[in-house]
Design an enzyme around this catalytic site. Structure first.
Site, mmCIF file in Angstrom:
data_model
loop_
_atom_site.group_PDB
_atom_site.id
_atom_site.type_symbol
_atom_site.label_atom_id
_atom_site.label_comp_id
_atom_site.label_asym_id
_atom_site.label_seq_id
_atom_site.Cartn_x
_atom_site.Cartn_y
_atom_site.Cartn_z
ATOM 1 N N ASN A 141 0.839 -1.225 -0.053
ATOM 2 C CA ASN A 141 0.212 0.057 0.091
ATOM 3 C C ASN A 141 0.830 1.365 0.216
ATOM 4 O O ASN A 141 1.946 1.412 0.789
ATOM 5 C CB ASN A 141 -0.926 -0.065 1.257
ATOM 6 C CG ASN A 141 -1.856 1.303 1.073
ATOM 7 O OD1 ASN A 141 -2.740 1.242 0.359
ATOM 8 N ND2 ASN A 141 -1.657 2.196 2.058
ATOM 9 N N GLU A 142 0.724 2.061 -1.025
ATOM 10 C CA GLU A 142 1.496 3.421 -1.019
ATOM 11 C C GLU A 142 2.946 2.979 -0.868
ATOM 12 O O GLU A 142 3.323 3.709 0.349
ATOM 13 C CB GLU A 142 0.808 4.501 -0.240
ATOM 14 C CG GLU A 142 -0.588 5.015 -0.702
ATOM 15 C CD GLU A 142 -1.201 6.102 0.097
ATOM 16 O OE1 GLU A 142 -0.712 6.368 1.309
ATOM 17 O OE2 GLU A 142 -2.153 6.596 -0.408
ATOM 18 N N GLU A 298 -7.797 5.411 -4.663
ATOM 19 C CA GLU A 298 -8.209 6.164 -3.447
ATOM 20 C C GLU A 298 -8.538 7.559 -3.482
ATOM 21 O O GLU A 298 -7.694 8.374 -4.029
ATOM 22 C CB GLU A 298 -7.140 6.094 -2.213
ATOM 23 C CG GLU A 298 -7.111 4.781 -1.745
ATOM 24 C CD GLU A 298 -5.987 4.693 -0.650
ATOM 25 O OE1 GLU A 298 -6.178 5.673 -0.012
ATOM 26 O OE2 GLU A 298 -5.389 3.557 -0.280
ATOM 27 N N TRP A 306 -6.226 13.943 8.154
ATOM 28 C CA TRP A 306 -4.954 14.207 8.566
ATOM 29 C C TRP A 306 -4.409 15.660 8.260
ATOM 30 O O TRP A 306 -3.070 15.869 8.254
ATOM 31 C CB TRP A 306 -4.041 13.039 7.916
ATOM 32 C CG TRP A 306 -4.466 12.694 6.525
ATOM 33 C CD1 TRP A 306 -5.142 11.679 5.985
ATOM 34 C CD2 TRP A 306 -4.157 13.480 5.258
ATOM 35 N NE1 TRP A 306 -5.328 11.697 4.640
ATOM 36 C CE2 TRP A 306 -4.675 12.813 4.133
ATOM 37 C CE3 TRP A 306 -3.152 14.558 5.154
ATOM 38 C CZ2 TRP A 306 -4.475 13.028 3.022
ATOM 39 C CZ3 TRP A 306 -3.093 14.778 3.750
ATOM 40 C CH2 TRP A 306 -3.753 14.288 2.643
ATOM 41 N N PHE A 348 -12.189 9.452 11.895
ATOM 42 C CA PHE A 348 -12.895 10.807 11.520
ATOM 43 C C PHE A 348 -12.923 11.029 10.029
ATOM 44 O O PHE A 348 -13.318 11.628 9.299
ATOM 45 C CB PHE A 348 -12.240 12.038 12.144
ATOM 46 C CG PHE A 348 -12.693 12.100 13.576
ATOM 47 C CD1 PHE A 348 -13.970 12.786 13.813
ATOM 48 C CD2 PHE A 348 -11.991 12.186 14.688
ATOM 49 C CE1 PHE A 348 -14.481 12.910 15.111
ATOM 50 C CE2 PHE A 348 -12.293 12.170 15.996
ATOM 51 C CZ PHE A 348 -13.520 12.546 16.197
HETATM 52 C C1 GLA Z 1 -3.775 6.747 2.272
HETATM 53 C C2 GLA Z 1 -3.909 5.401 2.590
HETATM 54 C C3 GLA Z 1 -4.945 4.872 3.167
HETATM 55 C C4 GLA Z 1 -5.586 5.804 4.248
HETATM 56 C C5 GLA Z 1 -5.718 7.183 3.534
HETATM 57 C C6 GLA Z 1 -6.518 8.270 4.203
HETATM 58 O O1 GLA Z 1 -4.073 6.810 1.049
HETATM 59 O O2 GLA Z 1 -3.208 4.492 1.553
HETATM 60 O O3 GLA Z 1 -4.856 3.681 3.818
HETATM 61 O O4 GLA Z 1 -4.673 5.948 5.323
HETATM 62 O O5 GLA Z 1 -4.544 7.614 3.099
HETATM 63 O O6 GLA Z 1 -6.601 9.523 3.580
#
Ligand code: GLA
Length: 621
Positions: A141-142, A298, A306, A348
């Site tokens: 993931n990312e 996403e 955040w 949130f």
């Molecule tokens: C990233 C992550 C997600 C989540 C989002 C929140 O894109 O991949 O798991 O944390 O941010 O904005």
């Protein structure tokens, strides 16, 4: 057209799953990304796997006709792993460790991490490669997020191997890095360390190589997992979620390894220019691999969690930004996440199913968007004849210290994109070494680091009749951040018909000259950061500095003797200047499109998106 989001059923009792599937069908969800952060649930202890829950949810989704983008679950280690193998923990440049208790706390080069990850991915792949719900694979993931560079001993070992492969001998490294300066000469690769905290400026070529190495280290994790998936028989497309202009990874080098491109994008609803950032990012993402689809993997339905302040999206904004992605080539619209978490750091953060329930604007908008996407006709490809160069190596190189003046490379390229957008131009955002044969016009601002290959592409493009716009502070160093023999503009000077002799840094704030006025056939505008001194060798001046140290000297030039047109601009123009240059390069006339409006053609359809009114129209041409 895919529609859906990250699905984390392990956060919920199984009774909720039935409700999830009912709601997914109502919203026309056809793809969910499953298991992204499920490592601790799948493998509660080393050597012990629990897939029963995943079997159940995969079967339920399949029975409902909902496809799965199945994650390899390697993004966040369970606490047992880092306690058993502390060498997994990554280190910052000051030598401090990142511990578990959050997510993504691992060194990409840790042999223990790689072994544990490989075991997990093998188990998942062998179990589910043939599961009929699985439509796509979602690696990690990312990759690189939060902890983009690791300076640990694992990183040092891997960096040395990477350097050995690149240079072959320590003498070649010493030569490339110019280590005779400040007594930095290395006697062997074992003496090289990552650029940890140091008293003063570190070796710039070494910093650049560490950036390249770091990008490769994250990519290598992707490749390792992809190979495991393929070896286990996976035939579905394999991808991961990129992060737009994420600084630490050169996605141009990643793209060939991805079967399709996925991107995560979180514009700030408070930012009135968010849609311009969206357009810029989507043009980059589409251009990474023009022949394959891309998916907005996403985004948020509404507020984030955040930023210091997390505004909800305005009514209609979610639909407008989603359709902007579709207009700019996306074949899927996904969200983080399906159901809003009830606990944890992101409780949130908005989701497709809000904590406030389904009698909400967000849910109604989610359902409407699902239906609107389902009703779209088959769409063709976005065609651009104009390209804008955004080059990760240049971003890193501009970020090195000790330059004539600090410039924000990304912001400047973005400003050029906004000027093109304001003039209604569809543009691909490409790498400096990209194939230019499909373009008529190329903008390549601030091309400080110019590789031999990029130089030959650009020279070939101009000689075949293309229009190039570049400068200032371009063609200054080679790929090792070294000046070349013969001054500056040594590679493009022939095509441009100019040479640069002095960069003429302007002050970033008073006192000192902070800007330079330019006047000429393109009209008047203001330049910042540089007022370069240039000598003409065949080019003609289109504009002249009219204020400051360089008053009376050429500021914008064009050369037409090398085949096409090569325009050089010796300062960073303001918006008026950039737009005038765009119009000149494209020979536009007539009124510009309305501000806050995008008109994008995709195949035989045109999207009209009004970001002020948050309205979208799609019409067949
Ligand atoms: C990233 C992550 C997600 C989540 C989002 C929140 O894109 O991949 O798991 O944390 O941010 O904005």
């Amino acid at each position: 057209m895919y529609y859906g989001g990250d699905y984390n059923p392990e956060q919920w009792p199984e009774e909720v799953w039935e409700d999830d599937i009912r709601l997914m069908k109502e919203a026309r969800v056809n793809l969910v990304s499953l298991g992204i952060f499920s490592w601790a649930r799948i493998q509660p202890r080393e050597g012990e796997f629990d897939f029963a829950w995943m079997d159940r949810i995969l079967d339920m989704l399949h029975a409902a006709g909902i496809g799965v983008n199945l994650a390899t679950a390697t993004a966040s280690l369970p606490p047992w792993a880092t306690l058993a193998y502390p060498d997994i923990l990554p280190m910052d440049e000051n030598g401090a460790l990142y511990w578990h208790g959050s997510r993504q706390a691992h060194s990409p080069t840790s042999p223990d991490y790689r072994r544990l990850a490989a075991t997990l991915v093998t188990a998942i792949a062998e179990r589910y490669a043939e599961h009929r719900a699985v439509r796509m694979w979602y690696v990690d993931n990312e990759l690189g997020c939060h902890m983009s560079a690791d300076f640990s001993d694992n990183a040092a070992r891997a960096f040395r191997i990477w350097l050995q492969r690149r240079y072959g001998s320590i003498d070649a490294l010493n030569d490339a890095w110019g280590t005779m300066f400040w007594s930095q000469r290395y006697g062997s690769f074992d003496e090289v360390i990552p650029p940890r905290k140091a008293p003063y400026s570190r070796n710039p070529a070494g910093m650049l190589d560490f950036r390249r190495f770091t990008s490769d280290a994250w990519l290598d994790l992707f490749i390792m997992q992809k190979e495991i998936l393929v070896a286990a028989g996976a035939r579905q497309p394999i991808t991961t979620n990129l992060m737009g202009f994420f600084e630490a990874a050169d996605y141009h080098t990643w793209a060939p390894h991805l079967d399709l491109i996925g991107d995560d994008c979180y514009p700030d609803p408070n930012d009135p220019a968010a849609w311009k950032t969206g357009a810029f990012t989507r043009d980059l993402i589409r251009s990474l691999k023009p022949d394959v689809p891309w998916v907005l993997m996403e985004q948020a339905t509404n507020a984030l969690s955040w930023r210091p302040s997390n505004a909800p999206k305005a009514p209609g904004q979610m639909a407008a930004l989603s359709m902007q992605a579709v207009a700019r080539g996306a074949d899927g619209i996904m969200f983080f996440q399906w159901r809003q978490s009830r606990s944890g750091a992101e409780k949130f953060h908005s989701a497709m199913v809000p904590q406030a329930g389904t009698d909400t604007r967000v849910w109604r908008d989610v359902v409407k968007l699902g239906r609107d996407l389902e009703a779209l006709p088959a769409l063709g490809r976005v065609q651009a004849r104009v390209a804008l160069v955004y080059d990760w190596e240049n971003r890193w190189a501009h970020g090195l210290p000790d330059h004539p003046v600090t410039v924000n490379y990304l912001a400047t390229v973005h400003a050029w994109h906004s000027a093109l957008l304001a003039e209604g131009i569809t543009v691909d955002v490409i790498d400096a070494e990209a194939d230019l044969s499909g373009y008529d016009t190329v903008f390549a601002p601030l091309l400080y680091l110019l590789t031999d290959r990029a130089a030959s592409r650009l020279n070939g493009f101009v000689s075949r009749g293309g229009t190039l716009v570049t400068g200032p502070f371009s063609d200054v160093v080679d790929h090792n951040d070294r000046f070349r023999e013969g001054g500056f503009t040594t590679q493009l000077g022939g095509a441009l018909g100019v040479s640069v002799t002095e960069f003429g840094a302007l002050a970033l704030e008073a006192p000192g000259q902070t800007s330079a006025e330019v006047e000429g056939v393109l009209g008047s505008f203001t330049g910042t950061h540089f007022a370069e001194e240039i000598t003409l060798h065949g080019a003609e001046a289109l504009g002249t500095f009219s204020s400051g140290r360089t008053a009376g000297q050429p500021a914008v030039t064009v050369n037409t003797s090398a085949g096409g047109r090569a325009v050089y601009v010796a300062t960073i123009p303001d918006e008026t200047g950039m737009r005038a240059l765009v119009r000149y390069a494209l020979q536009l006339s007539g009124p510009s499109p309305k501000l806050d409006t995008e008109t994008i053609r995709r195949g035989d359809h045109e999207f009209l998106i009004d970001h002020a009114l948050q309205s979208v129209q799609v019409r067949e041409l």
